[in-house]
Design an enzyme around this catalytic site. Structure first.
Site, PDB file in Angstrom:
ATOM      1  CG  HIS A  71      -7.430   2.710   1.419  1.00  0.00           C
ATOM      2  ND1 HIS A  71      -6.488   3.162   2.577  1.00  0.00           N
ATOM      3  CD2 HIS A  71      -6.716   1.940   0.378  1.00  0.00           C
ATOM      4  CE1 HIS A  71      -5.427   2.444   1.999  1.00  0.00           C
ATOM      5  NE2 HIS A  71      -5.469   2.026   0.749  1.00  0.00           N
TER       6      HIS A  71
ATOM      7  CB  CYS B 183      -0.813   0.118   1.324  1.00  0.00           C
ATOM      8  SG  CYS B 183      -1.948   1.204   1.334  1.00  0.00           S
ATOM      9  CG  LEU B 184       1.197   3.690  -3.410  1.00  0.00           C
ATOM     10  CD1 LEU B 184       0.335   4.737  -4.407  1.00  0.00           C
ATOM     11  CD2 LEU B 184       2.550   3.592  -3.832  1.00  0.00           C
TER      12      LEU B 184
END
Length: 188
Positions: free
Chosen positions: A159, A113-114
């Protein structure tokens, strides 16, 4: 177009539950353009609006599959000579996505995940799911997702509920991941 800052753990905004998109306007289109630019620059294959600090129910995904119709590119890795296909862009936008019927069967993928840089872990999720979503003009679509796309869209939809992929891990594994991230940051 602009590259926006990607929020990283432990930024409390990542725990926000995002609000539905109600205005399908130029502001939304600009946000989507910025999100793609930010995602490609990172580089990543999926990004939720909250990851750039905007609590809206909006995702962009591009799995950037290998373009097997294109000419393979040659590359040299320390004497190893091989061909690989360039990736092609297949940008997808999902506004107000909902999962209709997740499969009982699970698939495990190594996720990253960024917002949790350099940390990867296996997560089990429904192998297929049907997704209802709107496009940038507000039209409603339904689509059956499978494989990496199913995993990716479920990861990005988490998210919107303020959930990160490391939240699916056991407490021990999650703590180990966060410790590793702290060490990597200190080393940087």
């Amino acid at each position: 177009m602009a590259i926006r800052e990607i929020l990283e753990v432990p930024d409390p905004r990542l725990k926000t539950v995002s609000e539905p998109v109600t205005e399908f306007d130029d502001e939304l289109k600009t946000l989507v353009e910025d999100m793609f630019e930010t995602m490609y620059a990172a580089p990543g294959i999926g990004l939720a609006a909250i990851q750039v600090g905007v609590p809206k129910r909006l995702l962009v995904i591009d799995l950037q599959p290998e373009d097997t119709d294109a000419e393979p590119e040659e590359c040299d890795h320390g004497g190893h000579h091989h061909h690989h296909y360039p990736t092609k862009k297949e940008p997808r936008v999902f506004v107000n996505p909902e999962i209709l019927d997740p499969a009982d069967e699970l698939a495990s993928y190594q996720e990253g995940c960024l917002s949790v840089p350099d940390i990867f872990a296996d997560v089990d999720r429904p192998a297929t799911c049907r997704v209802r979503y709107q496009d940038l003009d507000g039209n409603v679509h339904e689509e059956e997702m499978e494989g990496l796309m199913a995993t990716c869209i479920q990861h990005e939809m988490d998210h919107l509920e303020g959930i990160l992929f490391i939240d699916h891990l056991s407490r021990l594994k999650r703590n180990m991941a966060l410790k590793k991230l702290k060490k990597l940051r200190e080393a940087a």
